[in-house]
Enzyme design. Structure first.
Site, PDB file in Angstrom:
ATOM      1  CD  GLU A 263      -2.594   1.269   2.623  1.00 46.79           C
ATOM      2  OE1 GLU A 263      -3.495   2.124   2.743  1.00 46.79           O
ATOM      3  OE2 GLU A 263      -2.292   0.467   3.545  1.00 46.79           O
ATOM      4  CE  LYS A 321      -8.908   1.491   2.661  1.00 45.79           C
ATOM      5  NZ  LYS A 321      -7.921   1.787   3.722  1.00 45.79           N
ATOM      6  CB  CYS A 373      -5.152  -0.971   4.398  1.00 47.78           C
ATOM      7  SG  CYS A 373      -4.561  -0.845   6.115  1.00 47.78           S
TER       8      CYS A 373
END
Length: 496
Positions: A263, A321, A373
């Protein structure tokens, strides 16, 4: 024994039981303790008033979260400029907030318990109902330390591809409640013991089922764990060295079909590095018949900031995301939270959420499900469009929590997604834990934490659907809702 549970000693034991509950998760992995902890909680609530039961549940929660999410303190002192007193107070507040949820469970159970043979089912349903609310709705969902994650290496993991984390959690809560019932109603103990053996045996049988099948040739994948310290990650003077490090580590593995970075491996906006870095990197990857999955912040023309995953290769594409991390990528409870984090010199990004229905990314001729994540903590997000996907990819930066238990807990959560979907999971982190996980939820290859290292393995693209991939959490929520409805109706008619 019941009299002892009504005394102050019962409150002390509740804190200890909460700690034992937390020890059932990684990195401790004393999986059996979760049953004794939950059984104790039910047993100790047997003759308590609603008020006293609520306190008992809160104390249980303090033990659970006081140990289990103590890592939040580490994240607040990672920059070494915030001191320790305010982060310590914030950690106590944070743990106390989540301790309210076991308190709510105890309150609801004692308020609605039934004096018949289904009381164990009411306790289990209440516990999982509150876990579901905590995991799906509060602050966008905080599914940490949910009971199912403790059983990934036990026979009960056989339920996961069928019922997911919440359904498997219901089975665990039922077994725990039956253990408590065997002490409270000893005349029925043999019946409860038989029920427990039956549930475990079904789990063993389910483990033998192969829900998904291999689809196509194996792929060689390389996961690059950069091990860039969080306090150094975004320093402008370190950017070129970071970019060179990831390029060098990738160039050493051009023989792989797929190379994945963690990430925000690239500490710069997409447009700032597109021409001079990303395009030459992509050209070299294509020349070597490889694809690269990297991650970096992306700012659109309207100024919206996204945490993104970028595929470099023959099918360049981007995923933005969707499920943002509270207190990490956005700040709830403003302006109080912003003020307190400012006092601790913790600077966080203000990110926007990507569209929910984004198309799957494609590498090496295969589609895959992407998560960034914290998104790997949500089962139903990971199975969205999974029928088209051959594997799962998660990129993470747990560098905020170096030296704590959080990276191991997070790895355990990620493994659940592989087992639910019946797909390999490729999980790459900045500092660890990076690993390749099989469709059975078992770790195939794992990198050592806090080291710059690349791990390479072959994986199998998978096709087919697990029962959970088809139905999600709906059957479990229906069962829980029916039991809770029964308990409410039962209580109403008893009062009248």
């Amino acid at each position: 024994m019941v009299k002892l549970m009504k005394s102050a000693w019962g409150d002390v034991f509740a804190v200890i039981a909460g700690i034992l509950f937390s020890l059932s998760f990684s990195p401790f992995d004393f999986s059996f303790l979760v049953f004794f902890a939950l059984a104790f909680l039910k047993f100790s609530l047997a003759e308590l008033s609603v008020k006293r039961a609520t306190l008992r549940g809160f104390l249980f929660g303090l033990g659970l979260f006081g140990l289990g999410v103590s890592w939040v303190f580490v994240s607040m002192v990672v920059n070494e400029q915030s001191g320790y007193l305010l982060p310590l107070l914030m950690t106590l507040l944070y743990c106390s907030f989540w301790a309210l949820f076991p308190a709510i469970s105890a309150f609801l159970y004692v308020k609605n318990r039934v004096n018949n043979d289904l009381d164990w089912f009411v306790f289990a349903s209440v516990w999982m109902f509150v876990e579901y609310i905590r995991g799906k709705w509060v602050l966008g969902g905080f599914p940490w330390l949910q009971v199912a994650y403790s059983q990934l290496d036990t026979p009960l993991s056989g339920y996961v591809p069928v019922m997911g984390a919440y359904g498997t959690g219901l089975i665990i809560a039922i077994i725990s409640a039956l253990m408590a019932e065997s002490l409270l109603k000893k005349q029925y103990s043999s019946r409860y013991f038989f029920a427990i053996i039956t549930l475990v045996s079904i789990g063993v049988l389910l483990q033998t089922v192969q829900w998904t099948t291999i689809s196509g040739k194996s792929l060689t994948v390389s996961l690059i764990q950069g091990n860039i310290a969080q306090k150094d990650k975004w320093a402008v003077e370190n950017r070129n060295a970071t970019l060179k490090q990831y390029y060098d580590d990738s160039a050493a593995h051009w023989q792989s079909d797929l190379i994945i970075w963690p990430e925000t491996a690239i500490p710069a906006y997409f447009e700032d590095v597109k021409q001079d870095y990303l395009l030459p990197l992509e050209q070299e990857a294509v020349a070597n018949n490889a694809d690269i999955i990297t991650s970096l912040p992306y700012k659109d023309k309207a100024g919206n900031l996204f945490n993104s995953v970028l595929v470099l290769g023959k099918n360049r594409a981007m995923y933005k995301k969707i499920h943002l991390l509270p207190f990490g990528e956005y700040l709830p409870w403003q302006p109080v939270s912003g003020y307190l984090l400012g006092l601790m010199n913790v600077r966080l990004g203000k990110f926007s959420s990507g569209e929910i229905d984004q198309p799957l990314l494609n590498v090496a001729g295969h589609y895959f499900v992407t998560s960034i994540c914290y998104e790997d903590a949500f089962g139903e997000q990971s199975i969205r469009h999974v029928e088209q996907a051959k594997f799962l990819v998660n990129v993470t930066n747990d560098g905020w929590f170096d030296g704590s238990i959080e990276p191991y807990q997070h790895m355990q959560i990620a493994r659940m997604r592989a087992l639910e979907a019946g797909r390999y999971l490729l999980r790459v982190t900045n500092t660890g834990v990076s690993a390749i996980v099989s469709e059975k939820g078992k770790i195939v290859n794992q990198a050592p934490v806090m080291q710059r290292v690349t791990i390479t393995s072959d994986i199998e693209p998978m096709s087919g659907m697990t029962p959970y991939s088809r139905m999600g959490d709906k059957p479990t929520i229906l069962i829980i809702s029916l039991i809770l409805l029964y308990s409410f109706i039962n209580r109403y008619f008893l009062k009248n």
